[in-house]
Design a protein around this motif. Structure first.
Motif, PDB file in Angstrom:
ATOM      1  N   ARG A  73     -29.399  -9.814  74.279  1.00 48.59           N
ATOM      2  CA  ARG A  73     -27.955 -10.058  74.210  1.00 48.59           C
ATOM      3  C   ARG A  73     -27.541 -11.186  75.144  1.00 48.59           C
ATOM      4  N   GLN A  74     -28.197 -11.265  76.300  1.00 46.67           N
ATOM      5  CA  GLN A  74     -27.872 -12.357  77.230  1.00 46.67           C
ATOM      6  C   GLN A  74     -28.285 -13.708  76.641  1.00 46.67           C
ATOM      7  N   GLU A  75     -29.410 -13.722  75.925  1.00 45.97           N
ATOM      8  CA  GLU A  75     -29.826 -14.956  75.252  1.00 45.97           C
ATOM      9  C   GLU A  75     -28.831 -15.328  74.154  1.00 45.97           C
ATOM     10  N   ILE A  76     -28.368 -14.347  73.408  1.00 46.16           N
ATOM     11  CA  ILE A  76     -27.374 -14.609  72.362  1.00 46.16           C
ATOM     12  C   ILE A  76     -26.104 -15.179  72.983  1.00 46.16           C
ATOM     13  N   LYS A  77     -25.671 -14.603  74.096  1.00 43.28           N
ATOM     14  CA  LYS A  77     -24.455 -15.056  74.761  1.00 43.28           C
ATOM     15  C   LYS A  77     -24.581 -16.518  75.189  1.00 43.28           C
ATOM     16  N   ALA A  78     -25.723 -16.875  75.783  1.00 44.08           N
ATOM     17  CA  ALA A  78     -25.929 -18.264  76.215  1.00 44.08           C
ATOM     18  C   ALA A  78     -25.997 -19.206  75.023  1.00 44.08           C
ATOM     19  N   THR A  79     -26.676 -18.788  73.962  1.00 41.29           N
ATOM     20  CA  THR A  79     -26.805 -19.625  72.764  1.00 41.29           C
ATOM     21  C   THR A  79     -25.465 -19.792  72.062  1.00 41.29           C
ATOM     22  N   TYR A  80     -24.669 -18.748  72.041  1.00 38.12           N
ATOM     23  CA  TYR A  80     -23.338 -18.796  71.422  1.00 38.12           C
ATOM     24  C   TYR A  80     -22.487 -19.878  72.077  1.00 38.12           C
ATOM     25  N   LYS A  81     -22.519 -19.937  73.403  1.00 37.94           N
ATOM     26  CA  LYS A  81     -21.727 -20.947  74.114  1.00 37.94           C
ATOM     27  C   LYS A  81     -22.249 -22.345  73.817  1.00 37.94           C
ATOM     28  N   THR A  82     -23.581 -22.479  73.730  1.00 37.81           N
ATOM     29  CA  THR A  82     -24.175 -23.785  73.422  1.00 37.81           C
ATOM     30  C   THR A  82     -23.796 -24.256  72.019  1.00 37.81           C
ATOM     31  N   LEU A  83     -23.830 -23.338  71.063  1.00 38.84           N
ATOM     32  CA  LEU A  83     -23.563 -23.711  69.668  1.00 38.84           C
ATOM     33  C   LEU A  83     -22.088 -23.899  69.366  1.00 38.84           C
ATOM     34  N   PHE A  84     -21.231 -23.052  69.962  1.00 36.47           N
ATOM     35  CA  PHE A  84     -19.830 -23.026  69.552  1.00 36.47           C
ATOM     36  C   PHE A  84     -18.848 -23.385  70.668  1.00 36.47           C
ATOM     37  N   GLY A  85     -19.351 -23.573  71.883  1.00 36.59           N
ATOM     38  CA  GLY A  85     -18.472 -23.961  72.982  1.00 36.59           C
ATOM     39  C   GLY A  85     -17.487 -22.898  73.390  1.00 36.59           C
ATOM     40  N   LYS A  86     -17.815 -21.645  73.108  1.00 30.47           N
ATOM     41  CA  LYS A  86     -16.922 -20.537  73.453  1.00 30.47           C
ATOM     42  C   LYS A  86     -17.727 -19.427  74.106  1.00 30.47           C
ATOM     43  N   ASP A  87     -17.013 -18.578  74.847  1.00 34.17           N
ATOM     44  CA  ASP A  87     -17.658 -17.439  75.490  1.00 34.17           C
ATOM     45  C   ASP A  87     -17.685 -16.261  74.518  1.00 34.17           C
ATOM     46  N   LEU A  88     -18.864 -15.751  74.259  1.00 34.10           N
ATOM     47  CA  LEU A  88     -19.016 -14.683  73.277  1.00 34.10           C
ATOM     48  C   LEU A  88     -18.237 -13.431  73.677  1.00 34.10           C
ATOM     49  N   VAL A  89     -18.307 -13.042  74.933  1.00 32.37           N
ATOM     50  CA  VAL A  89     -17.620 -11.819  75.363  1.00 32.37           C
ATOM     51  C   VAL A  89     -16.107 -11.986  75.222  1.00 32.37           C
ATOM     52  N   ASP A  90     -15.598 -13.167  75.555  1.00 28.32           N
ATOM     53  CA  ASP A  90     -14.160 -13.407  75.373  1.00 28.32           C
ATOM     54  C   ASP A  90     -13.768 -13.287  73.911  1.00 28.32           C
ATOM     55  N   ASP A  91     -14.592 -13.830  73.030  1.00 31.55           N
ATOM     56  CA  ASP A  91     -14.299 -13.729  71.599  1.00 31.55           C
ATOM     57  C   ASP A  91     -14.338 -12.281  71.120  1.00 31.55           C
ATOM     58  N   LEU A  92     -15.327 -11.531  71.606  1.00 29.18           N
ATOM     59  CA  LEU A  92     -15.416 -10.113  71.222  1.00 29.18           C
ATOM     60  C   LEU A  92     -14.190  -9.347  71.692  1.00 29.18           C
ATOM     61  N   LYS A  93     -13.742  -9.635  72.901  1.00 28.04           N
ATOM     62  CA  LYS A  93     -12.557  -8.955  73.432  1.00 28.04           C
ATOM     63  C   LYS A  93     -11.314  -9.277  72.603  1.00 28.04           C
ATOM     64  N   SER A  94     -11.232 -10.520  72.131  1.00 24.91           N
ATOM     65  CA  SER A  94     -10.040 -10.914  71.365  1.00 24.91           C
ATOM     66  C   SER A  94     -10.048 -10.329  69.958  1.00 24.91           C
ATOM     67  N   GLU A  95     -11.239 -10.019  69.441  1.00 20.17           N
ATOM     68  CA  GLU A  95     -11.345  -9.543  68.056  1.00 20.17           C
ATOM     69  C   GLU A  95     -11.399  -8.017  67.950  1.00 20.17           C
ATOM     70  N   LEU A  96     -11.873  -7.361  69.010  1.00 18.03           N
ATOM     71  CA  LEU A  96     -12.035  -5.913  68.968  1.00 18.03           C
ATOM     72  C   LEU A  96     -10.951  -5.253  69.810  1.00 18.03           C
ATOM     73  N   GLY A  97     -10.934  -3.947  69.806  1.00 17.74           N
ATOM     74  CA  GLY A  97      -9.923  -3.243  70.593  1.00 17.74           C
ATOM     75  C   GLY A  97     -10.350  -1.836  70.945  1.00 17.74           C
ATOM     76  N   GLY A  98      -9.637  -1.250  71.879  1.00 15.46           N
ATOM     77  CA  GLY A  98      -9.819   0.149  72.228  1.00 15.46           C
ATOM     78  C   GLY A  98     -11.186   0.486  72.793  1.00 15.46           C
ATOM     79  N   LYS A  99     -11.618   1.704  72.495  1.00  9.32           N
ATOM     80  CA  LYS A  99     -12.892   2.212  73.032  1.00  9.32           C
ATOM     81  C   LYS A  99     -14.083   1.454  72.452  1.00  9.32           C
ATOM     82  N   PHE A 100     -13.957   1.006  71.215  1.00 11.08           N
ATOM     83  CA  PHE A 100     -15.039   0.224  70.602  1.00 11.08           C
ATOM     84  C   PHE A 100     -15.251  -1.071  71.377  1.00 11.08           C
TER      85      PHE A 100
END
Length: 379
Positions: free
Chosen positions: A110-137
């Motif tokens: 998952r840490q490799e995915i997070k680093a690659t996500y930023k390299t490919l898309f210029g965004k933070d993966l965890v920030d994107d997940l937080k903006s798209e998901l909600g609640g306990k999930f």
């Protein structure tokens, strides 16, 4: 010039592997898949009944972990990053892709995915997940995206610096982690917040409870079993509690906080023979409040960490309402460590399985993700 091993899927492959200075033939197995993951000098052979895989596990015990989540064989960080980006792109969110993918990857992956996500898309993966998901999930997915030591550090910080003190989190983490992990947590806390964890803990707690936590934070338990001290430790605990008017809490703190788990298990046996009581019974009678809770947690973890977490999970879901914070914390932090053992202990201790209890107590994508981390039903 480096060469890469191509993806090969063939109906028959014959492999000869060097073991113990001699060549050992490996039988023919159909649909054997070879792939070339990171790092490049290694390749993996995926086949459930292939003896090569079992031999490698014997030679490298870390491959035979007791977690339900393991490193994904065909891992490709770029492909996973692209899949997650697609799942969150445009109108709506494909939660199923997110939970299916992230629960099937190890934390390192998952840490490799997070680093690659930023390299490919210029965004933070965890920030994107937080903006798209909600609640306990969302809380669960963010926990899965956090490195284990960092997660413990954040949980302790929130327990201390939040509104009031969450003694339950302090007890759970400090009683259940190994001395090595505690030292890593202390270092991580200092690095992340430039604060001393012990100072923050002592500033937020008091009395005998504080003293026990300070001892646990020293991460300096004696090694092995001190044969000559087993009976004397049992006698000292008996004299400090059941034999005494009042309680000498210092003796309980000193012995339970400084002896190894293996030594304590022998002391508990000697204590039972001497007093006729289990040590837990005496702690229940002789102490109270947070001191009682941390001493019981230390005893339970000395007897077996998986059983301790099985009990924690049961009471997080038992009765009206669910302690989702505890449920998320344990499922996220133990899924790669000992979830198989926690499941087994849960089934022995209670008249249901962990899978069945999660299924009946949660819902939606949150439930789907938890059940994937659980990994199966032991009903």
């Amino acid at each position: 010039m480096k060469t890469t091993l191509p993806m090969i899927s063939t109906s028959i492959v014959f492999i000869r592997v060097w073991f113990n200075t001699r060549l050992s033939p490996v039988k023919f197995y159909p649909t054997l898949t070879l792939f070339h993951p990171t790092p490049p000098q290694r390749f993996c052979i995926q086949r459930a009944n292939c003896p090569l895989a079992s031999r490698l596990k014997k030679r490298n015990p870390t491959m035979a972990g007791r977690g339900t989540v393991k490193a994904f064989g065909g891992f490709n960080a770029s492909d996973d990053a692209a899949a997650l980006n697609k799942a969150m792109k445009g109108l709506g969110t494909d939660e199923d892709t997110i939970l299916q993918l992230l629960t099937a990857r190890s934390n390192n992956q998952r840490q490799e995915i997070k680093a690659t996500y930023k390299t490919l898309f210029g965004k933070d993966l965890v920030d994107d997940l937080k903006s798209e998901l909600g609640g306990k999930f969302e809380t669960l997915i963010v926990a899965l995206m956090t490195p284990p030591i960092t997660y413990d550090v954040e949980q302790l910080r929130n327990a201390i610096k939040g509104a009031g003190t969450n003694e339950k989190v302090l007890i759970e983490i400090l009683a259940s982690r190994t001395p090595h992990q505690v030292r890593e947590i202390i270092a991580g806390y200092k690095q992340e917040y430039d604060d001393d964890l012990e100072e923050d803990v002592t500033g937020d707690t008091s009395g005998h409870f504080k003293r026990m936590l300070v001892i646990l934070l020293q991460a300096s338990r004696q090694q092995g079993v001190q044969e000559g001290n087993i009976d004397s430790d049992a006698q000292a605990l008996f004299a400090a509690g059941e034999q005494k008017y009042g309680t000498d809490e210092e003796q309980f703190i000193s012995i339970l906080g400084n002896r190894s788990d293996a030594h304590l298990r022998r002391v508990f046996q000697a204590y039972m023979k001497l007093s006729g009581y289990e040590i837990e019974e005496s702690i229940q009678r002789e102490t109270s409040g947070n001191l009682k809770e941390v001493l019981l947690a230390v005893v339970k973890c000395a007897r077996g960490v998986p059983a301790y977490f099985a009990e924690m999970l049961y009471y997080a879901m038992k009765g009206a309402g669910t302690d989702d914070q505890t449920l998320i914390r344990i499922m996220a932090s133990r899924s790669e460590v000992d979830m198989l053992d926690i499941r087994a202990e849960f089934r022995k201790m209670f008249a249901t399985s962990l899978h069945a209890m999660i299924k009946g107590d949660t819902s939606g994508d949150y439930r789907k993700a938890l059940l994937l981390l659980c990994g199966g039903d032991d009903a």
